[in-house]
Design a protein around this motif. Structure first.
Motif, PDB file in Angstrom:
ATOM      1  N   UNK A 104       0.834  -1.208   0.000  1.00 56.60           N
ATOM      2  CA  UNK A 104       0.000   0.000   0.000  1.00 56.60           C
ATOM      3  C   UNK A 104       0.869   1.258   0.000  1.00 56.60           C
ATOM      4  N   UNK A 105       1.863   1.302   0.879  1.00 57.95           N
ATOM      5  CA  UNK A 105       2.755   2.469   0.950  1.00 57.95           C
ATOM      6  C   UNK A 105       3.469   2.643  -0.390  1.00 57.95           C
ATOM      7  N   UNK A 106       3.926   1.545  -0.971  1.00 54.22           N
ATOM      8  CA  UNK A 106       4.594   1.612  -2.272  1.00 54.22           C
ATOM      9  C   UNK A 106       3.685   2.160  -3.355  1.00 54.22           C
ATOM     10  N   UNK A 107       2.420   1.742  -3.332  1.00 49.90           N
ATOM     11  CA  UNK A 107       1.460   2.256  -4.326  1.00 49.90           C
ATOM     12  C   UNK A 107       1.206   3.738  -4.131  1.00 49.90           C
ATOM     13  N   UNK A 108       1.183   4.160  -2.874  1.00 45.27           N
ATOM     14  CA  UNK A 108       0.967   5.588  -2.602  1.00 45.27           C
ATOM     15  C   UNK A 108       2.162   6.403  -3.110  1.00 45.27           C
ATOM     16  N   UNK A 109       3.378   5.857  -2.958  1.00 48.69           N
ATOM     17  CA  UNK A 109       4.569   6.525  -3.501  1.00 48.69           C
ATOM     18  C   UNK A 109       4.428   6.616  -5.020  1.00 48.69           C
ATOM     19  N   UNK A 110       4.054   5.508  -5.652  1.00 46.32           N
ATOM     20  CA  UNK A 110       3.903   5.487  -7.100  1.00 46.32           C
ATOM     21  C   UNK A 110       2.830   6.467  -7.572  1.00 46.32           C
ATOM     22  N   UNK A 133       8.013   0.674  -4.757  1.00 43.50           N
ATOM     23  CA  UNK A 133       6.656   0.830  -5.268  1.00 43.50           C
ATOM     24  C   UNK A 133       5.901  -0.491  -5.345  1.00 43.50           C
ATOM     25  N   UNK A 134       6.604  -1.578  -5.555  1.00 46.57           N
ATOM     26  CA  UNK A 134       5.974  -2.899  -5.590  1.00 46.57           C
ATOM     27  C   UNK A 134       5.808  -3.483  -4.188  1.00 46.57           C
ATOM     28  N   UNK A 135       6.478  -2.867  -3.195  1.00 47.86           N
ATOM     29  CA  UNK A 135       6.427  -3.398  -1.838  1.00 47.86           C
ATOM     30  C   UNK A 135       7.428  -4.510  -1.618  1.00 47.86           C
ATOM     31  N   UNK A 136       8.248  -4.800  -2.622  1.00 48.72           N
ATOM     32  CA  UNK A 136       9.238  -5.870  -2.504  1.00 48.72           C
ATOM     33  C   UNK A 136      10.286  -5.519  -1.458  1.00 48.72           C
ATOM     34  N   UNK A 137      10.645  -4.242  -1.368  1.00 44.29           N
ATOM     35  CA  UNK A 137      11.547  -3.755  -0.327  1.00 44.29           C
ATOM     36  C   UNK A 137      10.792  -2.752   0.530  1.00 44.29           C
ATOM     37  N   UNK A 138      10.950  -2.887   1.825  1.00 39.90           N
ATOM     38  CA  UNK A 138      10.320  -1.937   2.738  1.00 39.90           C
ATOM     39  C   UNK A 138      11.072  -0.618   2.709  1.00 39.90           C
ATOM     40  N   UNK A 139      10.322   0.442   2.885  1.00 42.83           N
ATOM     41  CA  UNK A 139      10.910   1.781   2.931  1.00 42.83           C
ATOM     42  C   UNK A 139      11.197   2.102   4.392  1.00 42.83           C
ATOM     43  N   UNK A 140      12.438   2.446   4.696  1.00 38.59           N
ATOM     44  CA  UNK A 140      12.778   2.795   6.079  1.00 38.59           C
ATOM     45  C   UNK A 140      12.070   4.089   6.466  1.00 38.59           C
ATOM     46  N   UNK A 141      11.956   4.304   7.762  1.00 38.21           N
ATOM     47  CA  UNK A 141      11.284   5.513   8.257  1.00 38.21           C
ATOM     48  C   UNK A 141      11.994   6.770   7.754  1.00 38.21           C
ATOM     49  N   UNK A 142      13.311   6.763   7.767  1.00 35.02           N
ATOM     50  CA  UNK A 142      14.051   7.954   7.329  1.00 35.02           C
ATOM     51  C   UNK A 142      13.874   8.197   5.829  1.00 35.02           C
ATOM     52  N   UNK A 163      11.066  11.000   1.235  1.00 38.26           N
ATOM     53  CA  UNK A 163      10.109  10.954   0.128  1.00 38.26           C
ATOM     54  C   UNK A 163       8.967  11.935   0.394  1.00 38.26           C
ATOM     55  N   UNK A 164       8.481  11.952   1.628  1.00 32.93           N
ATOM     56  CA  UNK A 164       7.404  12.881   1.989  1.00 32.93           C
ATOM     57  C   UNK A 164       7.859  14.328   1.809  1.00 32.93           C
ATOM     58  N   UNK A 165       9.081  14.638   2.204  1.00 34.56           N
ATOM     59  CA  UNK A 165       9.622  15.990   2.028  1.00 34.56           C
ATOM     60  C   UNK A 165       9.706  16.349   0.548  1.00 34.56           C
ATOM     61  N   UNK A 166      10.187  15.414  -0.251  1.00 37.25           N
ATOM     62  CA  UNK A 166      10.320  15.645  -1.695  1.00 37.25           C
ATOM     63  C   UNK A 166       8.959  15.886  -2.338  1.00 37.25           C
ATOM     64  N   UNK A 167       7.958  15.087  -1.938  1.00 37.18           N
ATOM     65  CA  UNK A 167       6.615  15.208  -2.500  1.00 37.18           C
ATOM     66  C   UNK A 167       5.787  16.308  -1.840  1.00 37.18           C
ATOM     67  N   UNK A 168       6.316  16.877  -0.755  1.00 44.83           N
ATOM     68  CA  UNK A 168       5.615  17.920  -0.001  1.00 44.83           C
ATOM     69  C   UNK A 168       4.263  17.422   0.530  1.00 44.83           C
ATOM     70  N   UNK A 169       4.305  16.236   1.160  1.00 45.73           N
ATOM     71  CA  UNK A 169       3.128  15.658   1.802  1.00 45.73           C
ATOM     72  C   UNK A 169       3.509  15.231   3.212  1.00 45.73           C
ATOM     73  N   UNK A 170       2.507  15.052   4.049  1.00 43.56           N
ATOM     74  CA  UNK A 170       2.735  14.528   5.394  1.00 43.56           C
ATOM     75  C   UNK A 170       3.006  13.028   5.294  1.00 43.56           C
TER      76      UNK A 170
END
Length: 139
Positions: free
Chosen positions: A16-22, A50-59, A64-71
């Motif tokens: 889900x998180x990966x899809x939201x990034x995509x 984006x596929x969720x194959x690798x987890x995205x670390x909190x940092x 990514x949130x900073x780059x996309x300007x989202x919470x």
């Protein structure tokens, strides 16, 4: 730590998180290579996120949130919270289980411009095309 149940692949939350990034990346018009370059990653790593194959670390998610300007919460929108006494893995719900396309994004972008009756008609048509029954009586 288990990624999901058995050999089913990536955990639902990671997907889900990966899809939201995509979704956000495509909405802003960035390629995987451009996002990767901005984060110091390869496009292959972005692909795996984006596929969720690798987890995205909190940092990295914070970057990514900073780059996309989202919470940070943007990436978790659409997940259903666990009810008290129920395991979270039993209640995770995704907005969709299909990749985002330009067409689905355009439909989502244009839908709010329609009147309520037009939205209902469009929804009925999409449900018919998808072969789904009406979800609830409050539409």
């Amino acid at each position: 730590m288990a990624r999901g149940k058995g050999d089913e692949g990536p955990h639902l939350v990671d997907r889900h998180v990966g899809r939201r990034v995509e979704t956000r990346r495509k909405a802003l018009g960035y390629s995987q290579s451009q996002l990767g370059a901005a984060l110091g990653l390869t496009f292959q790593q972005i692909q795996k996120y984006e596929k969720g194959a690798n987890r995205i670390s909190a940092s990295k998610l914070w970057e990514i949130a900073q780059f996309f300007k989202v919470e940070i919460g943007y990436f978790f929108d659409g997940l259903t919270a666990a009810a008290p006494g129920v395991a979270a893995s039993d209640t995770v719900s995704l907005d969709h289980d299909y990749p985002v396309t330009r067409q689905s994004q355009e439909i989502a972008r244009l839908a709010p411009r329609l009147s309520l009756s037009q939205q209902k008609a469009a929804l009925a048509m999409v449900r018919e095309l998808a072969g789904e029954q009406k979800a609830d009586a409050q539409d």
